[in-house]
Design a protein around this motif. Structure first.
Motif, PDB file in Angstrom:
ATOM      1  N   ILE A  45      18.495  15.041 -19.837  1.00 10.55           N
ATOM      2  CA  ILE A  45      17.220  14.766 -20.493  1.00 10.55           C
ATOM      3  C   ILE A  45      16.120  14.893 -19.449  1.00 10.55           C
ATOM      4  O   ILE A  45      16.165  14.271 -18.398  1.00 10.55           O
ATOM      5  CB  ILE A  45      17.209  13.364 -21.120  1.00 10.55           C
ATOM      6  N   CYS A  46      15.123  15.722 -19.760  1.00  8.78           N
ATOM      7  CA  CYS A  46      14.042  16.030 -18.826  1.00  8.78           C
ATOM      8  C   CYS A  46      12.727  15.430 -19.327  1.00  8.78           C
ATOM      9  O   CYS A  46      12.528  15.267 -20.539  1.00  8.78           O
ATOM     10  CB  CYS A  46      13.916  17.547 -18.693  1.00  8.78           C
ATOM     11  N   GLY A  47      11.833  15.148 -18.401  1.00  6.51           N
ATOM     12  CA  GLY A  47      10.507  14.680 -18.791  1.00  6.51           C
ATOM     13  C   GLY A  47       9.791  15.670 -19.681  1.00  6.51           C
ATOM     14  O   GLY A  47       8.991  15.282 -20.548  1.00  6.51           O
ATOM     15  N   SER A  48      10.060  16.959 -19.498  1.00  5.31           N
ATOM     16  CA  SER A  48       9.456  17.965 -20.364  1.00  5.31           C
ATOM     17  C   SER A  48       9.955  17.815 -21.799  1.00  5.31           C
ATOM     18  O   SER A  48       9.189  17.997 -22.753  1.00  5.31           O
ATOM     19  CB  SER A  48       9.768  19.374 -19.843  1.00  5.31           C
ATOM     20  N   ASP A  49      11.231  17.500 -21.969  1.00  4.08           N
ATOM     21  CA  ASP A  49      11.750  17.207 -23.306  1.00  4.08           C
ATOM     22  C   ASP A  49      11.008  16.014 -23.905  1.00  4.08           C
ATOM     23  O   ASP A  49      10.691  15.989 -25.094  1.00  4.08           O
ATOM     24  CB  ASP A  49      13.245  16.873 -23.243  1.00  4.08           C
ATOM     25  N   GLN A  50      10.752  15.017 -23.057  1.00  3.66           N
ATOM     26  CA  GLN A  50      10.116  13.796 -23.533  1.00  3.66           C
ATOM     27  C   GLN A  50       8.706  14.061 -24.056  1.00  3.66           C
ATOM     28  O   GLN A  50       8.266  13.446 -25.027  1.00  3.66           O
ATOM     29  CB  GLN A  50      10.063  12.766 -22.399  1.00  3.66           C
ATOM     30  N   HIS A  51       7.983  14.995 -23.422  1.00  8.13           N
ATOM     31  CA  HIS A  51       6.650  15.352 -23.928  1.00  8.13           C
ATOM     32  C   HIS A  51       6.753  15.816 -25.382  1.00  8.13           C
ATOM     33  O   HIS A  51       5.931  15.431 -26.221  1.00  8.13           O
ATOM     34  CB  HIS A  51       6.037  16.478 -23.091  1.00  8.13           C
ATOM     35  N   ALA A 100       6.872   8.997  -9.780  1.00 11.05           N
ATOM     36  CA  ALA A 100       8.213   8.643  -9.325  1.00 11.05           C
ATOM     37  C   ALA A 100       9.237   8.773 -10.449  1.00 11.05           C
ATOM     38  O   ALA A 100      10.256   8.073 -10.460  1.00 11.05           O
ATOM     39  CB  ALA A 100       8.231   7.221  -8.756  1.00 11.05           C
ATOM     40  N   GLY A 101       8.956   9.657 -11.403  1.00 10.24           N
ATOM     41  CA  GLY A 101       9.974  10.032 -12.367  1.00 10.24           C
ATOM     42  C   GLY A 101      10.984  10.947 -11.702  1.00 10.24           C
ATOM     43  O   GLY A 101      10.901  11.209 -10.489  1.00 10.24           O
ATOM     44  N   ASP A 138      21.940  13.923  -1.399  1.00  6.87           N
ATOM     45  CA  ASP A 138      22.581  13.290  -2.556  1.00  6.87           C
ATOM     46  C   ASP A 138      21.506  13.106  -3.623  1.00  6.87           C
ATOM     47  O   ASP A 138      20.946  12.026  -3.791  1.00  6.87           O
ATOM     48  CB  ASP A 138      23.203  11.952  -2.157  1.00  6.87           C
ATOM     49  N   ILE A 139      21.212  14.196  -4.329  1.00  3.55           N
ATOM     50  CA  ILE A 139      20.127  14.179  -5.293  1.00  3.55           C
ATOM     51  C   ILE A 139      20.446  13.260  -6.472  1.00  3.55           C
ATOM     52  O   ILE A 139      19.556  12.604  -7.032  1.00  3.55           O
ATOM     53  CB  ILE A 139      19.796  15.620  -5.766  1.00  3.55           C
ATOM     54  N   ALA A 140      21.719  13.149  -6.857  1.00  2.00           N
ATOM     55  CA  ALA A 140      22.086  12.280  -7.975  1.00  2.00           C
ATOM     56  C   ALA A 140      21.770  10.821  -7.673  1.00  2.00           C
ATOM     57  O   ALA A 140      21.287  10.083  -8.533  1.00  2.00           O
ATOM     58  CB  ALA A 140      23.572  12.446  -8.301  1.00  2.00           C
ATOM     59  N   LYS A 141      22.031  10.401  -6.445  1.00  2.00           N
ATOM     60  CA  LYS A 141      21.724   9.026  -6.053  1.00  2.00           C
ATOM     61  C   LYS A 141      20.215   8.808  -6.004  1.00  2.00           C
ATOM     62  O   LYS A 141      19.710   7.764  -6.434  1.00  2.00           O
ATOM     63  CB  LYS A 141      22.346   8.719  -4.692  1.00  2.00           C
ATOM     64  N   ALA A 142      19.489   9.794  -5.499  1.00  4.50           N
ATOM     65  CA  ALA A 142      18.035   9.657  -5.369  1.00  4.50           C
ATOM     66  C   ALA A 142      17.357   9.487  -6.720  1.00  4.50           C
ATOM     67  O   ALA A 142      16.421   8.692  -6.862  1.00  4.50           O
ATOM     68  CB  ALA A 142      17.459  10.857  -4.629  1.00  4.50           C
ATOM     69  N   VAL A 143      17.820  10.242  -7.731  1.00  8.09           N
ATOM     70  CA  VAL A 143      17.185  10.158  -9.050  1.00  8.09           C
ATOM     71  C   VAL A 143      17.883   9.159  -9.962  1.00  8.09           C
ATOM     72  O   VAL A 143      17.475   8.965 -11.105  1.00  8.09           O
ATOM     73  CB  VAL A 143      17.105  11.546  -9.727  1.00  8.09           C
ATOM     74  N   ASN A 144      18.931   8.505  -9.447  1.00  7.44           N
ATOM     75  CA  ASN A 144      19.626   7.427 -10.163  1.00  7.44           C
ATOM     76  C   ASN A 144      20.235   7.917 -11.482  1.00  7.44           C
ATOM     77  O   ASN A 144      19.857   7.493 -12.576  1.00  7.44           O
ATOM     78  CB  ASN A 144      18.686   6.257 -10.425  1.00  7.44           C
ATOM     79  N   GLY A 158      10.251   4.091 -19.522  1.00  9.31           N
ATOM     80  CA  GLY A 158      10.059   4.086 -18.077  1.00  9.31           C
ATOM     81  C   GLY A 158      11.280   3.753 -17.265  1.00  9.31           C
ATOM     82  O   GLY A 158      11.157   3.379 -16.092  1.00  9.31           O
ATOM     83  N   ALA A 159      12.469   3.882 -17.842  1.00 15.50           N
ATOM     84  CA  ALA A 159      13.691   3.595 -17.085  1.00 15.50           C
ATOM     85  C   ALA A 159      13.734   4.432 -15.817  1.00 15.50           C
ATOM     86  O   ALA A 159      13.446   5.629 -15.825  1.00 15.50           O
ATOM     87  CB  ALA A 159      14.928   3.895 -17.943  1.00 15.50           C
ATOM     88  N   ALA A 160      14.079   3.776 -14.711  1.00 21.54           N
ATOM     89  CA  ALA A 160      14.153   4.477 -13.417  1.00 21.54           C
ATOM     90  C   ALA A 160      15.508   5.147 -13.283  1.00 21.54           C
ATOM     91  O   ALA A 160      16.298   4.867 -12.374  1.00 21.54           O
ATOM     92  CB  ALA A 160      13.915   3.485 -12.285  1.00 21.54           C
ATOM     93  N   LYS A 161      15.787   6.061 -14.196  1.00 18.58           N
ATOM     94  CA  LYS A 161      17.089   6.716 -14.275  1.00 18.58           C
ATOM     95  C   LYS A 161      16.896   8.171 -14.677  1.00 18.58           C
ATOM     96  O   LYS A 161      15.876   8.544 -15.275  1.00 18.58           O
ATOM     97  CB  LYS A 161      17.985   6.037 -15.305  1.00 18.58           C
TER      98      LYS A 161
END
Length: 397
Positions: free
Chosen positions: A47-53, A196-197, A358-364, A383-386
């Motif tokens: 799921i991408c922020g662009s999808d969310q728009h 920080a998304g 470790d991009i997966a860890k960085a973006v949670n 706004g989940a930090a995930k």
């Protein structure tokens, strides 16, 4: 398996998505056979922020659109003309649909391919105004131009083991990296990342990978700021009532950075006491204020030509009030547009496989099933930090 043999996440109007039976993909483009394509069993799709728009109703996306442009999968069928991709390969799909034959593709600008969208340059899976390509938040999807487009992972077992990292190669890791490259980030740079998304966090990781000395990440969400702090960034709470120059100076001792990246886009809000109101140009104006004279601003954040949900009439048609004179006076360079993901995929894959990042860890990353997609969209919207990664076949869960 459903009676249709396929299920996907479908946009059903503002604030609504549903998991529905959809057509099983065919090797076809309209009425003609697509012999250069493959069919994938989708292993992960994000799921991408662009999808969310789109889901928020902030675009002209039509109801019934199958969503999803961040796709990693296993090849289960190849067209007759596919030579270098084989059944059983695990592959990353760049979110840009690109033919590999037009003048733009030949110079590496796969984000503005001339042959995959009748309305404008550039195509993408499951996205408004991007050519009508069926999205990949599904169990199965068709990918054309397979020999040109697909990044084949060198070892199947290694790919499965690192799939939560490798799934970021379809979009947000190259997008964040592209924003930093366009901003001129290099060893020793001081960098401001707006947002920080997931894309902002991917940009922050990219800045570190490029050797930045200090990466400042601005946001108004405490959980997302803490996520940025978790891998060595300097979080900047934009709810504070101070100018952007003052906020930057509080971190660096000087009121400017070498490079800035806008990972927010058109749903931007003002900072400080104005943070509750949308100000679509606020990030761009802030970036111009704090970027060194002669500096560059990378803009991977999405801006649209039509925004029916905008607060101001002008913004509904893509018109925003930038302080362009400030940018001109400071000789600032702006670098806009979608990311040519293919340009960066291979080197970022190597960074993952050789454990340089470790991009997966960085973006949670949080893995969820396909049926959990509507809840994932709802949580992301809050706004989940995930970074929500769909696992349609339970490959990793």
């Amino acid at each position: 398996m459903s009676s249709s043999g396929n299920r996907g996440v479908v946009f059903r109007g503002a604030g609504k998505v549903a998991v529905e039976n959809i057509d099983f993909p065919e090797l076809a483009l309209g009425k003609r056979k697509c012999e250069h394509g493959v069919i994938l069993k989708v292993l992960t799709t994000n799921i991408c922020g662009s999808d969310q728009h789109m889901v928020r109703g902030r675009t002209t996306a039509p109801e019934g659109l199958v969503l999803g442009h961040e796709i990693t999968g296993e090849v289960i069928e190849c067209g007759r003309d596919v030579e270098f991709v084989n059944k059983g390969d695990i592959v990353s799909v760049p979110f840009n649909v690109a033919c590999g034959r037009c003048r733009n593709c030949k110079r590496g600008d796969t984000h503005i391919c001339l042959h995959v969208n009748d309305d404008r340059p550039g195509g993408a899976y499951g996205y408004v105004d991007m050519g009508g390509w069926v999205g990949g938040q599904a169990e199965y999807v068709m990918v054309p131009y397979a020999d040109f487009q697909l990044l084949v992972f060198p070892d199947r077992d290694q790919a499965i083991d690192k799939l939560t990292n490798l799934t970021m190669l379809s979009d947000i890791f190259p997008t964040g990296f592209h924003g930093c490259v366009n901003a001129g980030v290099q060893p020793g740079s001081t960098v401001y990342i707006a947002g920080a998304g997931p894309v902002g966090l991917a940009a922050a990781v990219s800045a570190q990978l490029l050797g930045a000395a200090c990466v400042i990440v601005g946001d108004m969400n405490p959980q997302r700021l803490e996520q940025a702090r978790s891998f060595g960034c300097q979080p900047l709470d934009l709810r504070q009532d101070a100018s952007m120059s003052e906020l930057i100076e509080s971190v660096l001792g000087v009121p400017e950075v070498d490079a800035a990246v806008d990972a927010v886009g058109f749903e931007a809000h003002g900072h400080g006491c104005a943070h509750e109101h949308e100000q679509p140009a606020s990030v761009l104006n802030a970036a111009m204020e704090i970027t060194q004279a002669g500096g560059r601003i990378g803009i991977p954040g999405l801006y649209v030509t039509e925004d029916p949900g905008a607060e101001e009439e002008s913004a509904r048609h893509g018109d925003i009030s930038m302080k362009f004179g400030l940018g001109w006076a400071k000789a600032i360079s702006f670098h806009t547009g979608q990311t040519p993901a293919m340009r960066y995929q291979r080197q970022l894959m190597q960074a993952i496989l050789h454990e340089k990042v470790d991009i997966a860890k960085a973006v949670n990353v949080q893995l969820i099933g396909l049926d959990e997609a509507p809840q994932g969209y709802a949580d992301f919207d809050k706004g989940a930090a995930k970074k929500f990664v769909l696992d349609p076949h339970g490959t990793l869960m």
